[in-house]
Design an enzyme around this catalytic site. Structure first.
Site, PDB file in Angstrom:
ATOM      1  N   GLU A 102       0.870   5.665   0.692  1.00 58.04           N
ATOM      2  CA  GLU A 102       0.177   6.772   1.355  1.00 58.04           C
ATOM      3  C   GLU A 102       0.488   8.106   0.687  1.00 58.04           C
ATOM      4  O   GLU A 102       1.631   8.381   0.328  1.00 58.04           O
ATOM      5  CB  GLU A 102       0.606   6.823   2.824  1.00 58.04           C
ATOM      6  CG  GLU A 102      -0.064   7.945   3.613  1.00 58.04           C
ATOM      7  CD  GLU A 102       0.252   7.845   5.087  1.00 58.04           C
ATOM      8  OE1 GLU A 102      -0.062   6.788   5.674  1.00 58.04           O
ATOM      9  OE2 GLU A 102       0.854   8.791   5.640  1.00 58.04           O
ATOM     10  N   TYR A 143      -5.074  12.995   6.663  1.00 53.97           N
ATOM     11  CA  TYR A 143      -6.128  13.892   7.152  1.00 53.97           C
ATOM     12  C   TYR A 143      -5.435  14.876   8.080  1.00 53.97           C
ATOM     13  O   TYR A 143      -4.870  14.467   9.095  1.00 53.97           O
ATOM     14  CB  TYR A 143      -7.130  13.024   7.920  1.00 53.97           C
ATOM     15  CG  TYR A 143      -8.451  13.607   8.312  1.00 53.97           C
ATOM     16  CD1 TYR A 143      -9.457  13.794   7.379  1.00 53.97           C
ATOM     17  CD2 TYR A 143      -8.732  13.890   9.650  1.00 53.97           C
ATOM     18  CE1 TYR A 143     -10.713  14.246   7.759  1.00 53.97           C
ATOM     19  CE2 TYR A 143      -9.983  14.351  10.040  1.00 53.97           C
ATOM     20  CZ  TYR A 143     -10.968  14.528   9.088  1.00 53.97           C
ATOM     21  OH  TYR A 143     -12.209  14.966   9.471  1.00 53.97           O
ATOM     22  N   PHE A 145      11.191  15.371  10.425  1.00 55.69           N
ATOM     23  CA  PHE A 145      10.058  14.462  10.605  1.00 55.69           C
ATOM     24  C   PHE A 145      10.308  13.536  11.792  1.00 55.69           C
ATOM     25  O   PHE A 145       9.434  13.316  12.628  1.00 55.69           O
ATOM     26  CB  PHE A 145       9.848  13.594   9.355  1.00 55.69           C
ATOM     27  CG  PHE A 145       9.273  14.310   8.174  1.00 55.69           C
ATOM     28  CD1 PHE A 145       8.545  15.480   8.307  1.00 55.69           C
ATOM     29  CD2 PHE A 145       9.466  13.802   6.890  1.00 55.69           C
ATOM     30  CE1 PHE A 145       8.013  16.138   7.202  1.00 55.69           C
ATOM     31  CE2 PHE A 145       8.935  14.447   5.779  1.00 55.69           C
ATOM     32  CZ  PHE A 145       8.219  15.611   5.938  1.00 55.69           C
ATOM     33  N   ARG A 188      -6.296   8.885  16.308  1.00 59.71           N
ATOM     34  CA  ARG A 188      -6.655   9.998  17.189  1.00 59.71           C
ATOM     35  C   ARG A 188      -6.458  11.300  16.446  1.00 59.71           C
ATOM     36  O   ARG A 188      -7.298  12.187  16.461  1.00 59.71           O
ATOM     37  CB  ARG A 188      -5.812   9.994  18.465  1.00 59.71           C
ATOM     38  CG  ARG A 188      -6.246  11.077  19.460  1.00 59.71           C
ATOM     39  CD  ARG A 188      -5.164  11.447  20.442  1.00 59.71           C
ATOM     40  NE  ARG A 188      -4.112  12.228  19.809  1.00 59.71           N
ATOM     41  CZ  ARG A 188      -3.108  12.789  20.480  1.00 59.71           C
ATOM     42  NH1 ARG A 188      -3.021  12.635  21.777  1.00 59.71           N
ATOM     43  NH2 ARG A 188      -2.186  13.482  19.839  1.00 59.71           N
ATOM     44  N   GLY A 189      -5.331  11.431  15.805  1.00 55.69           N
ATOM     45  CA  GLY A 189      -5.017  12.639  15.046  1.00 55.69           C
ATOM     46  C   GLY A 189      -4.118  13.578  15.817  1.00 55.69           C
ATOM     47  O   GLY A 189      -4.057  13.551  17.050  1.00 55.69           O
ATOM     48  N   ASP A 190      -3.404  14.408  15.081  1.00 50.74           N
ATOM     49  CA  ASP A 190      -2.534  15.415  15.690  1.00 50.74           C
ATOM     50  C   ASP A 190      -3.361  16.592  16.182  1.00 50.74           C
ATOM     51  O   ASP A 190      -4.360  16.972  15.564  1.00 50.74           O
ATOM     52  CB  ASP A 190      -1.498  15.910  14.679  1.00 50.74           C
ATOM     53  CG  ASP A 190      -0.551  14.802  14.247  1.00 50.74           C
ATOM     54  OD1 ASP A 190      -0.252  13.928  15.091  1.00 50.74           O
ATOM     55  OD2 ASP A 190      -0.123  14.802  13.081  1.00 50.74           O
ATOM     56  N   TYR A 239       3.217   2.083  16.982  1.00 53.63           N
ATOM     57  CA  TYR A 239       4.443   2.864  17.194  1.00 53.63           C
ATOM     58  C   TYR A 239       5.533   1.988  17.817  1.00 53.63           C
ATOM     59  O   TYR A 239       5.633   1.874  19.034  1.00 53.63           O
ATOM     60  CB  TYR A 239       4.156   4.066  18.103  1.00 53.63           C
ATOM     61  CG  TYR A 239       3.189   5.043  17.474  1.00 53.63           C
ATOM     62  CD1 TYR A 239       3.645   6.096  16.704  1.00 53.63           C
ATOM     63  CD2 TYR A 239       1.812   4.867  17.617  1.00 53.63           C
ATOM     64  CE1 TYR A 239       2.755   6.972  16.099  1.00 53.63           C
ATOM     65  CE2 TYR A 239       0.922   5.742  17.018  1.00 53.63           C
ATOM     66  CZ  TYR A 239       1.402   6.789  16.254  1.00 53.63           C
ATOM     67  OH  TYR A 239       0.513   7.653  15.640  1.00 53.63           O
ATOM     68  N   SER A 248       0.846  -1.199   0.000  1.00 52.70           N
ATOM     69  CA  SER A 248       0.000   0.000   0.000  1.00 52.70           C
ATOM     70  C   SER A 248       0.880   1.246   0.000  1.00 52.70           C
ATOM     71  O   SER A 248       2.046   1.204   0.412  1.00 52.70           O
ATOM     72  CB  SER A 248      -0.950   0.013   1.200  1.00 52.70           C
ATOM     73  OG  SER A 248      -0.256  -0.178   2.423  1.00 52.70           O
ATOM     74  N   ALA A 258      -8.002   7.001  19.812  1.00 50.35           N
ATOM     75  CA  ALA A 258      -8.269   6.199  18.619  1.00 50.35           C
ATOM     76  C   ALA A 258      -9.126   4.984  18.927  1.00 50.35           C
ATOM     77  O   ALA A 258      -9.964   4.585  18.111  1.00 50.35           O
ATOM     78  CB  ALA A 258      -6.943   5.767  17.982  1.00 50.35           C
ATOM     79  N   HIS A 317       3.900  -0.792   3.801  1.00 50.93           N
ATOM     80  CA  HIS A 317       3.115   0.425   3.554  1.00 50.93           C
ATOM     81  C   HIS A 317       4.111   1.573   3.372  1.00 50.93           C
ATOM     82  O   HIS A 317       4.845   1.917   4.295  1.00 50.93           O
ATOM     83  CB  HIS A 317       2.199   0.702   4.745  1.00 50.93           C
ATOM     84  CG  HIS A 317       1.364   1.942   4.610  1.00 50.93           C
ATOM     85  ND1 HIS A 317       0.193   1.975   3.881  1.00 50.93           N
ATOM     86  CD2 HIS A 317       1.527   3.197   5.114  1.00 50.93           C
ATOM     87  CE1 HIS A 317      -0.333   3.187   3.939  1.00 50.93           C
ATOM     88  NE2 HIS A 317       0.452   3.951   4.676  1.00 50.93           N
TER      89      HIS A 317
END
Length: 281
Positions: free
Chosen positions: A9, A41, A208, A98-100, A137, A7, A115, A258
């Site tokens: 991204e 997102y 990053f 959950r998102g940043d 993680y 996959s 999440a 991925h």
């Protein structure tokens, strides 16, 4: 290796020119017949409309697309509406996060804080319609209290109904093996797919990695630093390092790979084709 999964991204672009380049990259990567493409997102849902647009467009082009969906800052009603839109557009896979937190947003913003709560909510609303991917993680989430707590957080996501997991990228392969061993000992049986970040630009990679807690081993850092501004040498070295890591992962039986593409085709295709898995995967 018929069940091996590939996959890629992408992230939403802000301009029409960027969008055209994204679709061109998508077309190049589509030649390898990945199982799906995912689209990120932005923090607090900041790219929601663009993510929706790109995912629905990609999904109509032959290879399934999976939107990232985060719960930070959104109400249950907003998430429910988005889930219905995805169902109506033939989307059947979601990367649930959950998102940043956007700058200035408190952790308690939104009705769902974690999440595992998002996964549980999606299951309550849509049953088994969506294949749910969650994040893992190997080197610990940068905001986790400690490693043991982070392992338990991951287990909660799985118990809430996740089908499989995608890891944060890493270059310390032992951290991946250790993470998988630990969560499997806690009863986790879902596939855990390594996230792969090709090395093309040292300064960006260091930035990053500092932000997300992904360690760049000292020997890799020192070699990249030694190349200075020699982009060609950095990319050649990066391709060799990442290919060797992926080959070891494949040899050890990982369920897939991925790739975090950064909307580029060439570095990801180089590593993937070096593995010579295309016909077998």
């Amino acid at each position: 290796m018929s069940d091996f999964r590939l996959s890629f991204e992408f992230f939403p672009t802000k301009t029409e020119e960027g969008h055209k380049k994204l679709l061109a990259t998508r077309d190049m990567l589509a030649t390898e017949m990945p199982e799906f493409f995912s689209v990120t997102y932005g923090a607090g849902g900041s790219t929601r409309d663009r993510t929706l647009s790109i995912v629905t467009e990609m999904n109509s082009m032959g290879i399934p697309a999976a939107p990232h969906l985060s719960c930070v800052g959104d109400s249950k009603a907003e998430i429910r509406d988005l889930l219905n839109i995805y169902k109506e557009n033939g989307i059947n896979r979601i990367v649930a996060l959950r998102g940043d937190l956007p700058s200035g947003m408190k952790a308690s913003s939104g009705e769902l804080r974690y999440a595992n709560e998002l996964v549980e909510f999606i299951r309550e609303e849509t049953g088994d319609h969506f294949q749910l991917e969650v994040a893992a993680y190997p080197e610990m989430h940068p905001q986790a209290q400690n490693f043991e707590n982070d392992l338990d957080n991951f287990v909660r996501k799985v118990e809430a109904g996740a089908n499989s997991a995608i890891t944060q990228y890493f270059y310390n392969i032992d951290s991946f093996y250790y993470f998988v061993d630990r969560v499997q000992a806690k009863g986790v049986q879902i596939p855990i797919v390594p996230g792969i970040m090709p090395i093309t630009n040292y300064s960006k990679l260091a930035r990053f990695s500092d932000a997300c807690g992904a360690e760049i081993p000292r020997w890799i850092r020192k070699q990249l630093e030694a190349y200075g501004d020699d982009i060609e040498s950095i990319q050649k070295f990066g391709e060799e390092v990442v290919t060797e890591m992926c080959q070891e992962l494949v040899d050890q039986g990982v369920p897939g790979l991925h790739f975090y593409t950064l909307n580029q085709a060439a570095p990801n295709l180089a590593v993937w084709r070096n593995l010579e898995l295309g016909e077998d995967a």
